[in-house]
Design an enzyme around this catalytic site. Structure first.
Site, PDB file in Angstrom:
ATOM      1  N   PRO A  10      43.003  36.019  46.406  1.00 10.98           N
ATOM      2  CA  PRO A  10      43.718  34.845  45.908  1.00 10.98           C
ATOM      3  C   PRO A  10      43.843  34.786  44.392  1.00 10.98           C
ATOM      4  O   PRO A  10      42.908  35.116  43.667  1.00 10.98           O
ATOM      5  CB  PRO A  10      42.859  33.665  46.416  1.00 10.98           C
ATOM      6  CG  PRO A  10      41.526  34.255  46.676  1.00 10.98           C
ATOM      7  CD  PRO A  10      41.778  35.665  47.126  1.00 10.98           C
ATOM      8  N   ASN A  11      45.026  34.372  43.987  1.00  9.79           N
ATOM      9  CA  ASN A  11      45.381  34.140  42.580  1.00  9.79           C
ATOM     10  C   ASN A  11      45.565  35.415  41.764  1.00  9.79           C
ATOM     11  O   ASN A  11      45.965  35.354  40.601  1.00  9.79           O
ATOM     12  CB  ASN A  11      44.361  33.209  41.894  1.00  9.79           C
ATOM     13  CG  ASN A  11      44.299  31.859  42.572  1.00  9.79           C
ATOM     14  OD1 ASN A  11      45.325  31.213  42.719  1.00  9.79           O
ATOM     15  ND2 ASN A  11      43.131  31.438  43.018  1.00  9.79           N
ATOM     16  N   ASN A  74      39.256  43.457  45.487  1.00 10.64           N
ATOM     17  CA  ASN A  74      38.976  42.345  44.591  1.00 10.64           C
ATOM     18  C   ASN A  74      39.267  41.087  45.400  1.00 10.64           C
ATOM     19  O   ASN A  74      40.422  40.693  45.569  1.00 10.64           O
ATOM     20  CB  ASN A  74      39.845  42.382  43.327  1.00 10.64           C
ATOM     21  CG  ASN A  74      39.476  41.262  42.359  1.00 10.64           C
ATOM     22  OD1 ASN A  74      38.743  40.332  42.716  1.00 10.64           O
ATOM     23  ND2 ASN A  74      39.969  41.337  41.136  1.00 10.64           N
ATOM     24  N   HIS A 100      35.768  43.464  40.194  1.00  8.78           N
ATOM     25  CA  HIS A 100      36.163  42.246  39.484  1.00  8.78           C
ATOM     26  C   HIS A 100      36.594  42.627  38.078  1.00  8.78           C
ATOM     27  O   HIS A 100      35.917  43.432  37.420  1.00  8.78           O
ATOM     28  CB  HIS A 100      35.006  41.242  39.414  1.00  8.78           C
ATOM     29  CG  HIS A 100      34.504  40.870  40.772  1.00  8.78           C
ATOM     30  ND1 HIS A 100      35.194  40.008  41.597  1.00  8.78           N
ATOM     31  CD2 HIS A 100      33.428  41.300  41.475  1.00  8.78           C
ATOM     32  CE1 HIS A 100      34.546  39.915  42.751  1.00  8.78           C
ATOM     33  NE2 HIS A 100      33.477  40.688  42.697  1.00  8.78           N
ATOM     34  N   ARG A 107      29.558  34.649  33.724  1.00  7.59           N
ATOM     35  CA  ARG A 107      30.405  33.462  33.820  1.00  7.59           C
ATOM     36  C   ARG A 107      29.637  32.307  34.493  1.00  7.59           C
ATOM     37  O   ARG A 107      28.419  32.274  34.458  1.00  7.59           O
ATOM     38  CB  ARG A 107      31.696  33.833  34.556  1.00  7.59           C
ATOM     39  CG  ARG A 107      32.489  34.938  33.808  1.00  7.59           C
ATOM     40  CD  ARG A 107      33.797  35.245  34.480  1.00  7.59           C
ATOM     41  NE  ARG A 107      34.662  34.072  34.519  1.00  7.59           N
ATOM     42  CZ  ARG A 107      35.746  33.984  35.298  1.00  7.59           C
ATOM     43  NH1 ARG A 107      36.083  34.997  36.078  1.00  7.59           N
ATOM     44  NH2 ARG A 107      36.484  32.897  35.281  1.00  7.59           N
TER      45      ARG A 107
HETATM   46  C1  DQA Z   1      37.623  37.794  39.908  1.00  7.67           C
HETATM   47  C2  DQA Z   1      36.401  36.921  39.616  1.00  7.67           C
HETATM   48  C3  DQA Z   1      36.337  35.726  40.560  1.00  7.67           C
HETATM   49  O1  DQA Z   1      35.214  34.918  40.262  1.00  7.67           O
HETATM   50  C4  DQA Z   1      37.589  34.877  40.425  1.00  7.67           C
HETATM   51  O2  DQA Z   1      37.570  33.821  41.348  1.00  7.67           O
HETATM   52  C5  DQA Z   1      38.836  35.682  40.547  1.00  7.67           C
HETATM   53  C6  DQA Z   1      38.906  36.986  39.896  1.00  7.67           C
HETATM   54  C7  DQA Z   1      37.781  38.908  38.856  1.00  7.67           C
HETATM   55  O3  DQA Z   1      38.550  39.843  39.121  1.00  7.67           O
HETATM   56  O4  DQA Z   1      37.192  38.836  37.777  1.00  7.67           O
HETATM   57  O5  DQA Z   1      39.820  35.229  41.119  1.00  7.67           O
HETATM   58  O6  DQA Z   1      37.457  38.410  41.175  1.00  7.67           O
END
Ligand code: DQA
Length: 147
Positions: A10-11, A74, A100, A107
């Site tokens: 996601p995202n 990822n 990641h 973080r």
């Molecule tokens: C991520 C790290 C995750 O905590 C975050 O929610 C992401 C991206 C990364 O690639 O650093 O969506 O997986």
């Protein structure tokens, strides 16, 4: 030649736009092209998929069995929440490298825990987009298909 699945959660479709100070300016299309080229350079076929949906990621891991030798995953935010992804990896026994872009351990505390970490081969994090090629190399090494 090995077939490898690069699976983004996601995202990650927003890469390049999304918090570039954390995730960089490289787009998902750039990352995917880099992975395909890196695979080709080493004689392997890389297929890339992205979904914002947990079940679709579970389905992709199930479908990878018998089609791909390994998966670079990822899982985005599902990394920290998804027992379903943990169980999909454990249930299929697919060799998975967790990736990641950011250093999740540097973080927020809620990112420190990975639900999938116990069932993957290993994890690469904190190296931005170039981490994808590091993770592919780790997967090739694990599969014994390094050229
Ligand atoms: C991520 C790290 C995750 O905590 C975050 O929610 C992401 C991206 C990364 O690639 O650093 O969506 O997986």
């Amino acid at each position: 030649m090995s077939a490898i699945l690069v699976l983004n959660g996601p995202n990650l479709n927003l890469l390049g736009l999304r918090q570039p100070e954390i995730y960089g300016h490289t787009t998902l299309a750039d990352v995917e092209a880099m992975c395909v080229a890196h695979g080709e350079a080493h004689g392997h076929h890389v297929t890339c998929r992205q979904s914002n949906h947990e079940g679709a990621l579970v389905d992709a891991i199930h479908a990878a069995r018998g089609t791909f030798e390994g998966v670079l995953l990822n899982a985005g935010a599902y990394t920290h929440t998804s027992i379903a992804l943990h169980d999909a990896i454990a249930g299929t026994q697919m060799p998975v490298v967790e990736l990641h872009l950011s250093n999740i351990h540097a973080r927020e505390p809620f990112r420190h825990k990975s639900m999938i970490a116990p069932v993957v081969i290993g994890m690469i994090c904190g190296f931005g987009a170039p981490g994808y090629t590091l993770a592919l190399d780790a997967l090739f090494g694990h599969l014994g298909v390094t050229t």
